[in-house]
Design a protein around this motif. Structure first.
Motif, mmCIF file in Angstrom:
data_model
loop_
_atom_site.group_PDB
_atom_site.id
_atom_site.type_symbol
_atom_site.label_atom_id
_atom_site.label_comp_id
_atom_site.label_asym_id
_atom_site.label_seq_id
_atom_site.Cartn_x
_atom_site.Cartn_y
_atom_site.Cartn_z
ATOM 1 N N HIS A 49 0.824 -1.187 0.000
ATOM 2 C CA HIS A 49 0.000 0.000 0.000
ATOM 3 C C HIS A 49 0.868 1.251 0.000
ATOM 4 N N ARG A 52 2.563 2.194 -3.277
ATOM 5 C CA ARG A 52 1.709 2.678 -4.375
ATOM 6 C C ARG A 52 1.769 4.193 -4.540
ATOM 7 N N THR A 53 1.744 4.917 -3.404
ATOM 8 C CA THR A 53 1.651 6.382 -3.492
ATOM 9 C C THR A 53 2.880 7.008 -4.162
ATOM 10 N N ALA A 56 2.954 6.048 -7.830
ATOM 11 C CA ALA A 56 1.961 6.765 -8.633
ATOM 12 C C ALA A 56 2.467 8.184 -8.920
ATOM 13 N N ALA A 57 3.114 8.817 -7.926
ATOM 14 C CA ALA A 57 3.626 10.182 -8.120
ATOM 15 C C ALA A 57 4.731 10.186 -9.176
ATOM 16 N N THR A 60 3.118 9.875 -12.559
ATOM 17 C CA THR A 60 2.428 11.114 -12.970
ATOM 18 C C THR A 60 3.443 12.149 -13.451
ATOM 19 N N HIS A 61 4.523 12.350 -12.691
ATOM 20 C CA HIS A 61 5.556 13.319 -13.110
ATOM 21 C C HIS A 61 6.113 12.943 -14.490
ATOM 22 N N GLU A 63 4.710 11.183 -16.826
ATOM 23 C CA GLU A 63 3.703 11.368 -17.886
ATOM 24 C C GLU A 63 3.589 12.847 -18.276
ATOM 25 N N ILE A 64 3.707 13.735 -17.258
ATOM 26 C CA ILE A 64 3.635 15.178 -17.534
ATOM 27 C C ILE A 64 4.767 15.569 -18.494
ATOM 28 N N ASP A 67 4.303 13.901 -22.075
ATOM 29 C CA ASP A 67 3.269 14.514 -22.915
ATOM 30 C C ASP A 67 3.596 15.957 -23.275
ATOM 31 N N LEU A 92 4.056 -1.033 -10.565
ATOM 32 C CA LEU A 92 2.743 -0.829 -9.970
ATOM 33 C C LEU A 92 1.862 -2.068 -10.151
ATOM 34 N N ARG A 103 -5.307 -9.874 -0.177
ATOM 35 C CA ARG A 103 -6.750 -9.860 0.105
ATOM 36 C C ARG A 103 -7.359 -11.241 -0.084
ATOM 37 N N THR A 110 -14.730 -10.777 -2.196
ATOM 38 C CA THR A 110 -16.060 -11.327 -2.407
ATOM 39 C C THR A 110 -16.414 -11.155 -3.886
ATOM 40 N N THR A 112 -18.690 -10.122 -7.048
ATOM 41 C CA THR A 112 -19.802 -9.276 -7.484
ATOM 42 C C THR A 112 -20.234 -9.819 -8.834
ATOM 43 N N ASP A 156 -14.730 -8.765 -13.349
ATOM 44 C CA ASP A 156 -13.375 -8.265 -13.097
ATOM 45 C C ASP A 156 -12.436 -9.385 -12.671
#
Lengths: 271, 120
Positions: A49, A52-53, A56-57, A60-61, A63-64, A67, A92, A103, A110, A112, A156
């Motif tokens: 967990h 991940r943060t 992800a940052a 994002t940097h 990708e900026i 692009d 990731l 999990r 569970t 769905t 899924d």
């Protein structure tokens, strides 16, 4: 005169006491091992967990930059930044794989269920993997299944299972090989669906057929192994298939490709 | 097509990246790291789109919506951000008034498209 060999009540009581003490000791050890296992699982969950943060940052940097949002890059710069994005994505995906496994191991998943077309789902996963397969000049074909009725399952989670099986097939099939997906019905009234993902890859020796579904197991676990990953893909696939009251197995011989199968009810009784 | 975005998120790693992204895309950006900061900001400033993380150090992100809603100062659109692909969490956010629920992390192209759509 013969002595009857009757058990001495005092020594029987003593033996019983010793056995009880041993049983208690064994139970203590089991409890301790279970507690440690739970702790490790919790650690795995926390660390995944927390990974991940920042990950992800970073993505994002990158990708900026990629692009051109902060100014146009030249081709070499763009290629390099693309490498950061795809490496980050891969990392990731692995972290997400660990989280899904944790999990599933903690029975926190569970189902769905909804009604959907299994062939549409398979075609979607095929499309998602097309670019990866094309890099190795592999073909991915769906052989049949257009006449299948809709299935009532967790879309899924089945996507995850099929994605893992196709992903593995791509990973372990040499350039120019073939991957196929074949669907059939099983049972007296055809009440179960069987999905086969086959490949012309290196195959798996008989003695490893069970091992491949075990968590963290890789047939080649040496540090110099040519294929890397969490070693969780098939363990997760098994958990997700079992959640659907199904079974998963492999038929394979070394050097002769692999055929992975899973079987699940098409329309389980609705709750 | 400017607009004002409030990012409610406690990780500066994430807010730094988003701030650069949104400013580069031409938006005004404000940042709140807690429920209290987000509520205080929402009460005094107008916000077009609020990106709302659900787990904040002083409470649940949904509380921001509840408190702002009670004073009639809701942003034009709130996009919840969560790391869990869970239908129950999704429904809870939609019930609380979120316009959409985004699964973190999202490619920047997708984030910008979502924001543009809600500003249109």
């Amino acid at each position: 005169m013969t002595m009857s060999r009757q058990a001495d009540p005092a020594s029987t009581a003593q033996r019983l006491k010793a056995l009880e003490a041993q049983a208690k000791e064994a139970q203590r050890t089991i409890d301790e091992l279970n507690a440690r296992d739970a702790l490790k699982t919790q650690f795995l969950s926390n660390i995944s967990h927390d990974l991940r943060t920042p990950l992800a940052a970073i993505i994002t940097h990158a990708e900026i930059l990629r692009d051109g949002m902060l100014g146009e890059l030249n081709q070499k710069q763009r290629d390099s930044v693309k490498g950061i994005v795809s490496g980050g994505q891969q990392l990731l995906d692995m972290v997400d794989e660990i989280l899904t496994y944790v999990r599933a191991a903690g029975d926190q998943l569970t189902l769905t269920r909804t009604e959907f077309s299994i062939v549409e789902l398979i075609d979607q996963v095929r499309m998602l993997n097309q670019a990866l397969a094309a890099k190795k000049k592999l073909t991915i074909e769906r052989m049949n299944g257009d006449d299948l009725p809709p299935i009532y399952a967790d879309r899924d989670k089945l996507k995850h299972v099929i994605g893992n099986l196709i992903g593995n097939a791509i990973k372990f099939t040499p350039d120019g090989g073939r991957i196929w997906i074949s669907l059939s019905r099983y049972g007296r009234k055809g009440e179960e669906l069987v999905v086969e993902v086959g490949d012309t890859g290196r195959g798996i020796a008989q003695e490893n057929h069970e091992l491949v579904f075990r968590e963290f197991a890789q047939v080649d676990a040496s540090p110099s192994r040519s294929h890397h990953g969490t070693g969780l893909g098939l363990a997760i696939a098994r958990k997700l298939v079992e959640l659907h009251d199904g079974t998963i197995w492999v038929e394979s011989e070394l050097g002769k490709g692999s055929r992975f199968f899973f079987r699940i009810p098409l329309a389980p009784r609705r709750a | 097509m400017a607009g004002r975005i409030l990012i409610v998120e406690d990780s500066t790693l994430v807010t730094d990246a988003f701030e650069i992204l949104f400013r580069a895309a031409g938006y005004d950006v404000a940042i709140a790291a807690t429920v209290a900061e987000a509520v205080a900001h929402g009460r005094t400033e107008s916000v077009d789109v609020m990106l709302l993380d659900l787990s904040l150090p002083d409470g649940d992100g949904i509380e921001v919506l509840e408190e702002l809603g009670a004073t009639g100062r809701l942003p034009r659109a709130t996009l919840a951000m969560t790391g869990h692909d869970d239908p129950k969490i999704r429904q809870r956010c939609l019930d609380a008034g979120c316009a959409d629920v985004l699964l973190k992390p999202l490619p920047i192209g997708d984030i910008l498209r979502h924001i543009e759509r809600h500003l249109a």
